[in-house]
Design a protein around this motif. Structure first.
Motif, PDB file in Angstrom:
ATOM      1  N   LEU A 110      18.249   5.451   3.108  1.00 26.04           N
ATOM      2  CA  LEU A 110      19.020   6.110   4.163  1.00 26.04           C
ATOM      3  C   LEU A 110      20.514   5.935   3.946  1.00 26.04           C
ATOM      4  CD1 LEU A 110      17.008   5.462   7.430  1.00 26.04           C
ATOM      5  CD2 LEU A 110      17.347   7.603   6.232  1.00 26.04           C
ATOM      6  N   LYS A 111      20.927   4.802   3.369  1.00 25.08           N
ATOM      7  CA  LYS A 111      22.343   4.607   3.070  1.00 25.08           C
ATOM      8  C   LYS A 111      22.790   5.513   1.931  1.00 25.08           C
ATOM      9  CE  LYS A 111      22.670  -0.137   4.677  1.00 25.08           C
ATOM     10  NZ  LYS A 111      22.805  -1.545   4.285  1.00 25.08           N
ATOM     11  N   GLU A 112      21.903   5.751   0.971  1.00 26.63           N
ATOM     12  CA  GLU A 112      22.255   6.618  -0.156  1.00 26.63           C
ATOM     13  C   GLU A 112      22.302   8.091   0.259  1.00 26.63           C
ATOM     14  OE1 GLU A 112      19.694   5.956  -3.482  1.00 26.63           O
ATOM     15  OE2 GLU A 112      20.239   3.850  -3.642  1.00 26.63           O
ATOM     16  N   ILE A 113      21.356   8.496   1.103  1.00 22.40           N
ATOM     17  CA  ILE A 113      21.305   9.893   1.523  1.00 22.40           C
ATOM     18  C   ILE A 113      22.417  10.199   2.508  1.00 22.40           C
ATOM     19  CG2 ILE A 113      19.931  11.611   2.763  1.00 22.40           C
ATOM     20  CD1 ILE A 113      17.457  10.294   1.616  1.00 22.40           C
ATOM     21  N   LYS A 114      22.681   9.289   3.445  1.00 17.13           N
ATOM     22  CA  LYS A 114      23.736   9.402   4.457  1.00 17.13           C
ATOM     23  C   LYS A 114      23.593  10.674   5.291  1.00 17.13           C
ATOM     24  CE  LYS A 114      27.111   6.628   2.056  1.00 17.13           C
ATOM     25  NZ  LYS A 114      28.424   6.540   1.469  1.00 17.13           N
ATOM     26  N   GLU A 166      21.095  12.257   8.784  1.00 12.09           N
ATOM     27  CA  GLU A 166      20.054  12.024   9.781  1.00 12.09           C
ATOM     28  C   GLU A 166      18.918  13.019   9.670  1.00 12.09           C
ATOM     29  OE1 GLU A 166      19.903   9.446  11.910  1.00 12.09           O
ATOM     30  OE2 GLU A 166      21.701   8.685  10.918  1.00 12.09           O
ATOM     31  N   VAL A 167      19.007  13.908   8.685  1.00  8.35           N
ATOM     32  CA  VAL A 167      17.990  14.933   8.506  1.00  8.35           C
ATOM     33  C   VAL A 167      16.987  14.461   7.469  1.00  8.35           C
ATOM     34  CG1 VAL A 167      17.615  17.362   7.891  1.00  8.35           C
ATOM     35  CG2 VAL A 167      19.730  16.672   9.032  1.00  8.35           C
ATOM     36  N   CYS A 168      15.741  14.769   7.662  1.00  5.25           N
ATOM     37  CA  CYS A 168      14.686  14.376   6.722  1.00  5.25           C
ATOM     38  C   CYS A 168      14.928  15.037   5.368  1.00  5.25           C
ATOM     39  CB  CYS A 168      13.332  14.794   7.283  1.00  5.25           C
ATOM     40  SG  CYS A 168      11.952  14.401   6.202  1.00  5.25           S
ATOM     41  N   HIS A 169      14.646  14.322   4.314  1.00  4.84           N
ATOM     42  CA  HIS A 169      14.902  14.867   2.971  1.00  4.84           C
ATOM     43  C   HIS A 169      13.886  15.932   2.581  1.00  4.84           C
ATOM     44  CE1 HIS A 169      11.606  12.292   1.704  1.00  4.84           C
ATOM     45  NE2 HIS A 169      11.647  12.862   0.517  1.00  4.84           N
ATOM     46  N   LYS A 170      12.803  16.030   3.311  1.00  4.23           N
ATOM     47  CA  LYS A 170      11.795  17.040   3.004  1.00  4.23           C
ATOM     48  C   LYS A 170      12.150  18.346   3.681  1.00  4.23           C
ATOM     49  CE  LYS A 170       8.090  13.773   2.294  1.00  4.23           C
ATOM     50  NZ  LYS A 170       6.808  13.282   2.732  1.00  4.23           N
ATOM     51  N   ARG A 215       0.817  -1.201   0.000  1.00  3.34           N
ATOM     52  CA  ARG A 215       0.000   0.000   0.000  1.00  3.34           C
ATOM     53  C   ARG A 215       0.858   1.261   0.000  1.00  3.34           C
ATOM     54  NH1 ARG A 215      -4.469   1.325   4.639  1.00  3.34           N
ATOM     55  NH2 ARG A 215      -5.022   3.364   3.874  1.00  3.34           N
ATOM     56  N   PHE A 216       2.065   1.164   0.584  1.00  2.00           N
ATOM     57  CA  PHE A 216       2.945   2.316   0.700  1.00  2.00           C
ATOM     58  C   PHE A 216       4.298   2.017   0.068  1.00  2.00           C
ATOM     59  CE2 PHE A 216       0.227   2.202   4.531  1.00  2.00           C
ATOM     60  CZ  PHE A 216      -0.561   3.300   4.250  1.00  2.00           C
ATOM     61  N   ILE A 217       5.001   3.088  -0.336  1.00  2.94           N
ATOM     62  CA  ILE A 217       6.325   2.936  -0.935  1.00  2.94           C
ATOM     63  C   ILE A 217       7.290   3.924  -0.282  1.00  2.94           C
ATOM     64  CG2 ILE A 217       5.479   2.125  -3.164  1.00  2.94           C
ATOM     65  CD1 ILE A 217       5.963   4.954  -4.249  1.00  2.94           C
ATOM     66  N   CYS A 218       8.563   3.697  -0.546  1.00  2.14           N
ATOM     67  CA  CYS A 218       9.605   4.629  -0.109  1.00  2.14           C
ATOM     68  C   CYS A 218       9.586   5.831  -1.054  1.00  2.14           C
ATOM     69  CB  CYS A 218      10.962   3.946  -0.134  1.00  2.14           C
ATOM     70  SG  CYS A 218      12.335   5.050   0.198  1.00  2.14           S
ATOM     71  N   PRO A 219       9.555   7.075  -0.540  1.00  2.00           N
ATOM     72  CA  PRO A 219       9.499   8.237  -1.430  1.00  2.00           C
ATOM     73  C   PRO A 219      10.804   8.507  -2.172  1.00  2.00           C
ATOM     74  CG  PRO A 219       9.634   8.943   0.851  1.00  2.00           C
ATOM     75  CD  PRO A 219       9.484   7.444   0.869  1.00  2.00           C
ATOM     76  N   VAL A 220      11.918   7.978  -1.694  1.00  2.00           N
ATOM     77  CA  VAL A 220      13.205   8.269  -2.322  1.00  2.00           C
ATOM     78  C   VAL A 220      13.536   7.243  -3.396  1.00  2.00           C
ATOM     79  CG1 VAL A 220      15.673   8.560  -1.897  1.00  2.00           C
ATOM     80  CG2 VAL A 220      14.026   9.375  -0.216  1.00  2.00           C
ATOM     81  N   VAL A 221      13.513   5.959  -3.028  1.00  2.00           N
ATOM     82  CA  VAL A 221      13.934   4.898  -3.938  1.00  2.00           C
ATOM     83  C   VAL A 221      12.747   4.284  -4.682  1.00  2.00           C
ATOM     84  CG1 VAL A 221      15.203   2.713  -4.061  1.00  2.00           C
ATOM     85  CG2 VAL A 221      15.855   4.417  -2.388  1.00  2.00           C
TER      86      VAL A 221
END
Length: 159
Positions: free
Chosen positions: A149-153, A155-159, A118-124
């Motif tokens: 989270l490994k790609e972004i590296k 601790e801050v939200c991407h939004k 029903r839900f997906i990851c917004p980044v990948v």
């Protein structure tokens, strides 16, 4: 016919071995963990909250659990660590455009694909169906796959 005195039973006919342990179906366990509330066993519906152990709950089920402190009610072991509403975090989930579960009328005459999430990851874009690990940030409630989270590296939200 047997048992007429002329038959000699073998050892495997007389001795019962240990019973085989019934294995839990992994797919059914994942479906239960990612599609149903850990407290009320109902389907997950918004608003969805999560505890620090990573269990998913319907927010109204957690509120009912916290309000009902009658002595005759047995405490649920899946939520015994939840002491207040601050113990859980409301999740900000991204809908999967390929999922059509609640959009159609359910009469029991169609096949429910339990592998579609029903839900997906917004980044990948990974589906949240239990095959991939997901994490949520306690500060904002955003949900990401572990791969994102490994790609972004950070601790801050991407939004």
């Amino acid at each position: 016919m047997g048992c007429d005195g002329g038959t000699i039973p073998k050892r495997h006919e007389l001795v019962k071995g240990p019973r085989k342990v019934e294995k839990v179906d992994k797919v059914a366990e994942l479906v239960a963990r990612w599609f149903y509330c850990a407290l009320s066993q109902e389907k997950l519906r918004r608003p969805i909250v999560a505890c620090e152990l990573g269990r998913l709950y319907n927010k109204d089920a957690v509120i009912e659990f916290l309000l009902d402190k009658s002595p005759d009610k047995t405490p649920m072991e899946s939520a015994s660590h939840i002491k207040s509403i601050k113990s859980v975090t409301e999740l900000k989930l991204v809908d999967n455009p390929a999922w059509s579960g609640d959009k159609e009328s359910i009469k029991g005459d169609k096949y429910d694909d339990l592998q579609a999430a029903r839900f997906i990851c917004p980044v990948v874009g990974l589906e949240m169906n239990g095959r991939h690990r997901f994490c949520f940030l306690r500060s904002c409630g955003c949900v990401f796959s572990e791969r994102a989270l490994k790609e972004i590296k950070s601790e801050v939200c991407h939004k």
